[in-house]
Design a protein around this motif. Structure first.
Motif, PDB file in Angstrom:
ATOM      1  N   VAL A 218       0.876  -1.179   0.000  1.00 24.70           N
ATOM      2  CA  VAL A 218       0.000   0.000   0.000  1.00 24.70           C
ATOM      3  C   VAL A 218       0.910   1.224   0.000  1.00 24.70           C
ATOM      4  CG1 VAL A 218      -1.591   1.384   1.413  1.00 24.70           C
ATOM      5  CG2 VAL A 218      -1.968  -1.073   1.146  1.00 24.70           C
ATOM      6  N   PHE A 219       0.689   2.140  -0.929  1.00 18.41           N
ATOM      7  CA  PHE A 219       1.518   3.352  -0.944  1.00 18.41           C
ATOM      8  C   PHE A 219       0.711   4.540  -1.452  1.00 18.41           C
ATOM      9  CE2 PHE A 219       2.268   1.098  -4.956  1.00 18.41           C
ATOM     10  CZ  PHE A 219       2.036   2.081  -5.900  1.00 18.41           C
ATOM     11  N   THR A 220       1.195   5.716  -1.105  1.00 23.77           N
ATOM     12  CA  THR A 220       0.546   6.950  -1.569  1.00 23.77           C
ATOM     13  C   THR A 220       1.513   7.704  -2.496  1.00 23.77           C
ATOM     14  OG1 THR A 220       1.419   8.320   0.229  1.00 23.77           O
ATOM     15  CG2 THR A 220      -0.664   7.208   0.644  1.00 23.77           C
ATOM     16  N   VAL A 221       0.938   8.440  -3.419  1.00 22.53           N
ATOM     17  CA  VAL A 221       1.702   9.457  -4.162  1.00 22.53           C
ATOM     18  C   VAL A 221       0.872  10.735  -4.112  1.00 22.53           C
ATOM     19  CG1 VAL A 221       2.863   7.848  -5.729  1.00 22.53           C
ATOM     20  CG2 VAL A 221       0.674   8.864  -6.417  1.00 22.53           C
ATOM     21  N   GLU A 222       1.538  11.858  -4.178  1.00 22.55           N
ATOM     22  CA  GLU A 222       0.817  13.126  -4.184  1.00 22.55           C
ATOM     23  C   GLU A 222       0.169  13.290  -5.549  1.00 22.55           C
ATOM     24  OE1 GLU A 222       3.259  15.781  -1.767  1.00 22.55           O
ATOM     25  OE2 GLU A 222       2.314  17.418  -2.865  1.00 22.55           O
ATOM     26  N   ALA A 223      -1.141  13.509  -5.565  1.00 23.19           N
ATOM     27  CA  ALA A 223      -1.875  13.517  -6.836  1.00 23.19           C
ATOM     28  C   ALA A 223      -1.461  14.721  -7.680  1.00 23.19           C
ATOM     29  CB  ALA A 223      -3.375  13.558  -6.552  1.00 23.19           C
TER      30      ALA A 223
END
Ligand SMILES: C[S@@+](CC[C@H](N)C(=O)[O-])C[C@H]1O[C@@H](n2cnc3c(N)ncnc32)[C@H](O)[C@@H]1O
Length: 308
Positions: A218-223
């Motif tokens: 699970v990871f996030t990136v800045e949209a």
């Protein structure tokens, strides 16, 4: 105070006067460059950042990133500059309070919700990439048979260590760690980290290497807001000196590393200057019998366009 009040011209005048007294004070030179850039004084800002680089052994203030934003230098590999490490070493004492109280940070809660508890056997072995002070680890610990954390910043790692929630803590770069992990993981989590990395081909390939067959990340990136932008724009160095990524780029990089995207959503991650900051949140899986493939070698342009 003048900058905070929005009086940039007044601030610059004061900075100019102060520099007459202390011409080689590097923090002041960087602040001058930032203020000049915000006032649209591009050439003056470029000169300030170059002067800083001439006076400093190491670019702890991200001057090369500022120069890239001003179109005066190519975007540097952020993982190779001392900037991120210095930024978080300085921030580590205030990080938890600032993120949770002032910035309404939702990253750890979002990750915990997506990962869940893993059922009766728990989550197994878990890696917290860019673990920082351990805000994500705190949420997951109780469900993990083993929990490792890795981060660039010694200051952040010190805070994480004090919480006594990680079985192993490592200092280093996320991609390098993933290419030579001490074990394989059932879950890997990277919250609010990949926006400091830029191109994601190495990290996606690394996820395939460090996950067990069938393991998930699970990871996030800045949209990245691509509305009105050039057609093939996939990531951009932002004025915040972080990267924004398009969801399309992440999907392509995951596909090139033969990772299956199980879930993708866009969420408010936290506040930035009082406004909601959006992130794409991905859950990907290494297929049960999936071979590891290098991202960037497949259908995607190996040199994705970076605009600054
Ligand atoms: C905004 S903090 C998030 C920390 C933690 N994941 C959380 O959600 O609380 C970003 C962290 O990523 C780390 N970081 C940034 N780039 C990194 C890299 N290339 N390798 C390892 N850590 C990195 C920073 O040192 C910092 O601790």
């Amino acid at each position: 105070m003048l900058i905070d009040q929005g009086d940039l011209a007044g601030a610059l005048s004061l900075l100019d006067q102060t520099r007459e007294l202390a011409p080689d004070w590097v923090d002041l030179i960087v602040l001058t460059g930032e203020t000049q850039a915000r006032l649209g004084l591009r050439d003056e800002a470029v000169a300030s950042f170059r002067r800083y680089l001439g006076l400093s052994d190491a670019d702890r203030h991200g001057a090369m990133l500022h120069l890239a934003l001003l179109g005066a230098a190519p975007a540097p590999d952020m993982t190779q500059t001392p900037y991120v490490r210095a930024l978080f070493d300085d921030f580590s004492d205030r990080f938890d309070r600032s993120l949770l109280q002032d910035l309404a940070y939702r990253g750890p809660a979002l990750a915990a919700e997506l990962i869940g508890t893993g059922g009766p056997d728990g989550l197994g072995s878990v890696l917290d990439l860019g673990c920082g002070t351990g805000l994500v680890g705190e949420r997951l610990r109780v469900h993990c048979a083993w929990l490792d954390g890795i981060d660039l910043s010694d200051g952040m790692l010190e805070k994480a260590r004090a919480k006594k929630i990680y079985d192993g803590l490592y200092q280093g770069d996320v991609a390098a760690f993933l290419f030579d992990p001490p074990r394989l993981y059932d879950w890997i989590v990277a919250v609010d980290v990949l926006n400091y990395v830029g191109a994601l081909d190495q990290v996606m390939t690394g996820l395939g290497l460090a996950l067990r067959s069938g393991g998930r990340a699970v990871f996030t990136v800045e949209a990245l807001d691509t509305s009105g932008a050039a057609e093939r724009e996939v990531m951009r160095l932002l004025p915040t000196l972080r990267y924004g990524h398009s969801a399309e780029y992440v999907r392509a990089m995951a596909a090139a590393a033969r990772l299956t995207v199980l879930d993708q959503r866009t969420e408010v991650l936290r506040l930035e200057a009082g406004k909601p900051l959006s992130a794409h949140v991905f859950t990907v899986q290494r297929p049960a019998d999936g071979a590891v493939v290098a991202a960037g070698s497949g259908e995607l342009d190996p040199e994705p366009r970076i605009s600054s």
